[in-house]
Design a protein around this motif. Structure first.
Motif, mmCIF file in Angstrom:
data_model
loop_
_atom_site.group_PDB
_atom_site.id
_atom_site.type_symbol
_atom_site.label_atom_id
_atom_site.label_comp_id
_atom_site.label_asym_id
_atom_site.label_seq_id
_atom_site.Cartn_x
_atom_site.Cartn_y
_atom_site.Cartn_z
ATOM 1 N N MET A 16 -32.308 -12.393 86.488
ATOM 2 C CA MET A 16 -31.853 -12.388 87.863
ATOM 3 C C MET A 16 -31.981 -10.574 87.880
ATOM 4 N N LYS A 17 -31.417 -10.059 87.401
ATOM 5 C CA LYS A 17 -32.008 -8.688 87.858
ATOM 6 C C LYS A 17 -33.271 -8.359 88.217
ATOM 7 N N ALA A 18 -34.479 -9.237 87.856
ATOM 8 C CA ALA A 18 -35.487 -8.359 88.345
ATOM 9 C C ALA A 18 -35.442 -8.902 90.636
ATOM 10 N N ILE A 19 -35.105 -10.370 90.086
ATOM 11 C CA ILE A 19 -35.308 -10.776 91.665
ATOM 12 C C ILE A 19 -34.276 -10.786 92.077
ATOM 13 N N ALA A 20 -33.496 -9.711 91.779
ATOM 14 C CA ALA A 20 -32.226 -8.693 93.112
ATOM 15 C C ALA A 20 -33.174 -8.158 93.846
ATOM 16 N N LYS A 21 -34.464 -7.326 92.709
ATOM 17 C CA LYS A 21 -35.111 -6.634 93.540
ATOM 18 C C LYS A 21 -35.814 -6.137 94.689
ATOM 19 N N THR A 22 -36.642 -8.175 94.410
ATOM 20 C CA THR A 22 -37.361 -9.323 95.762
ATOM 21 C C THR A 22 -36.743 -9.730 96.411
ATOM 22 N N VAL A 23 -35.094 -10.682 96.428
ATOM 23 C CA VAL A 23 -34.515 -11.563 97.238
ATOM 24 C C VAL A 23 -33.505 -10.842 98.018
ATOM 25 N N GLY A 24 -32.872 -9.375 96.911
ATOM 26 C CA GLY A 24 -31.862 -8.764 96.880
ATOM 27 C C GLY A 24 -30.665 -9.633 97.043
ATOM 28 N N LYS A 25 -29.743 -8.234 96.261
ATOM 29 C CA LYS A 25 -28.688 -8.958 94.921
ATOM 30 C C LYS A 25 -27.856 -10.546 95.306
ATOM 31 N N LEU A 160 -40.208 -13.795 91.553
ATOM 32 C CA LEU A 160 -39.885 -12.834 89.692
ATOM 33 C C LEU A 160 -41.303 -11.764 89.693
ATOM 34 N N SER A 161 -41.958 -11.085 90.316
ATOM 35 C CA SER A 161 -43.169 -10.367 90.904
ATOM 36 C C SER A 161 -42.516 -9.220 89.798
ATOM 37 N N LYS A 162 -40.917 -8.627 89.838
ATOM 38 C CA LYS A 162 -41.012 -7.427 89.633
ATOM 39 C C LYS A 162 -39.664 -8.153 87.775
ATOM 40 N N ALA A 163 -40.067 -9.177 87.386
ATOM 41 C CA ALA A 163 -39.977 -9.518 86.208
ATOM 42 C C ALA A 163 -40.676 -9.179 84.952
ATOM 43 N N GLY A 164 -42.305 -8.703 86.088
ATOM 44 C CA GLY A 164 -43.495 -8.593 85.122
ATOM 45 C C GLY A 164 -44.432 -9.374 85.557
ATOM 46 N N ARG A 165 -45.696 -9.929 85.279
ATOM 47 C CA ARG A 165 -46.697 -10.888 85.174
ATOM 48 C C ARG A 165 -46.570 -12.060 85.198
ATOM 49 N N VAL A 166 -47.627 -12.961 85.611
ATOM 50 C CA VAL A 166 -46.371 -14.283 86.009
ATOM 51 C C VAL A 166 -48.198 -14.920 85.879
ATOM 52 N N GLU A 167 -48.280 -15.689 85.407
ATOM 53 C CA GLU A 167 -49.906 -16.660 85.189
ATOM 54 C C GLU A 167 -49.288 -17.718 85.520
ATOM 55 N N LYS A 168 -49.953 -18.894 86.326
ATOM 56 C CA LYS A 168 -49.960 -20.506 85.505
ATOM 57 C C LYS A 168 -50.566 -21.137 84.572
ATOM 58 N N VAL A 169 -49.557 -21.779 83.687
ATOM 59 C CA VAL A 169 -50.950 -22.853 83.305
ATOM 60 C C VAL A 169 -50.748 -23.893 83.303
ATOM 61 N N HIS A 170 -51.744 -25.104 82.298
ATOM 62 C CA HIS A 170 -51.277 -26.156 82.547
ATOM 63 C C HIS A 170 -49.879 -26.059 81.158
ATOM 64 N N GLU A 171 -49.434 -27.499 81.245
ATOM 65 C CA GLU A 171 -48.263 -27.264 80.982
ATOM 66 C C GLU A 171 -48.668 -27.590 78.636
ATOM 67 N N LYS A 172 -49.840 -28.020 79.147
ATOM 68 C CA LYS A 172 -49.586 -28.507 77.682
ATOM 69 C C LYS A 172 -50.559 -26.929 77.103
ATOM 70 N N MET A 173 -50.302 -25.887 77.615
ATOM 71 C CA MET A 173 -50.796 -24.678 77.524
ATOM 72 C C MET A 173 -49.849 -23.779 76.266
#
Length: 279
Positions: A16-25, A160-173
């Motif tokens: 939420m602290k990271a998201i606040a930087k993208t959508v506003g607290k 979530l971009s301010k929280a770190g790096r986001v990568e999409k994966v298949h759930e089996k991973m």
């Protein structure tokens, strides 16, 4: 865009602290079974606070569930009837999207509500989210229309971009993600501690030793990501002929450094699969 988070523990709070930087607290609302904890968090972050899960989810477009896996069912009972048209993002380790949907269906059946167009997303972040340097794996519902899942994944990754790096994966991973990035910071912290202990043995003050060890690992990781070179190539670039580093590398090889890391990750992977089966 309105965001709510059910749960204000370490991970929920960090996201939420990271998201606040993208959508506003001002566009975030939080709830927790410990209302005093949620209220204190909201006051510190400057976001909204809800007295109940129901109040929080009614406010939001995207709903994060960041409670322990054992408590997700109870949270779903509260929020399920109010999820129409929303994106539900689970941060519960080891809980599959199929299991989330089953809990959701049960909550709807028990409430008698008419709920539709709910999009499910599952995350596996790691603890460096606290400092905005997380590795976050994201997967979507394989049964959902591809366009809906793609839009949801893009939206969640963006906030979530301010929280770190986001990568999409298949759930089996996800079990592999748990073993590598989920548990990986613990391996790194142990390496930092050991490297710092060596520095202290050589006479360096303890706090300075932690700085040298931590910055060294941070710099090495940043270099690999920036150059995209094979780690072996980068290792070779540090090893001068008959030099100090190659002597150290030989000892690590003799002691089974690589196999120890791989075996540790394998143990975490197998444990993740076991926990997922139990859940």
């Amino acid at each position: 865009m309105k965001i709510c988070c059910i749960g204000t523990g370490v991970m929920g709070g960090a996201l939420m602290k990271a998201i606040a930087k993208t959508v506003g607290k001002e566009n975030i609302i939080v709830a927790d079974c410990d209302t005093a904890k949620a209220s204190a968090f909201a006051k510190k972050l400057g976001c909204k606070f809800a007295q109940s899960n129901e109040e929080a989810v009614k406010y939001a477009d995207i709903v994060f569930v960041a409670v322990k896996p054992a408590f997700v069912g109870k949270a779903m009972d509260d929020i399920g009837p109010h999820l129409s048209g929303k994106i539900l993002v689970s941060v519960a380790a080891g809980l599959s999207i199929a299991a989330l949907k089953e809990m959701f269906s049960f909550s709807i059946m028990m409430s008698g509500s008419d709920v539709e167009n709910v999009t499910f997303v599952r995350l596996m972040p790691n603890i460096p989210a606290v400092v905005g340097e997380a590795m976050i794996a994201l997967c979507t519902d394989p049964e959902a229309p591809e366009s809906v899942s793609a839009d949801a994944a893009t939206t969640v990754a963006k906030i979530l971009s301010k929280a770190g790096r986001v990568e999409k994966v298949h759930e089996k991973m996800m079990d592999a993600v748990t073993a590598i990035s989920g548990s990986g910071p613990a391996y790194a912290f142990m390496f930092i501690e050991a490297l710092a202990d060596a520095a202290v043995r050589f006479g360096m003050p303890r706090q300075q030793a932690y700085i040298y060890a931590s910055q060294t690992l941070k710099g090495a990781a940043a270099m690999q990501l920036a150059t995209d070179q094979h780690p072996g190539v980068l290792k070779d670039s540090v090893c001068s002929p008959a030099g100090t580093t190659i002597e150290a590398v030989k000892v690590l090889e003799d002691k089974g450094f690589r196999s120890a890391i791989m075996n540790a990750a394998e143990a975490a992977y197998e444990k993740s699969q076991e926990l997922a089966r139990k859940k």
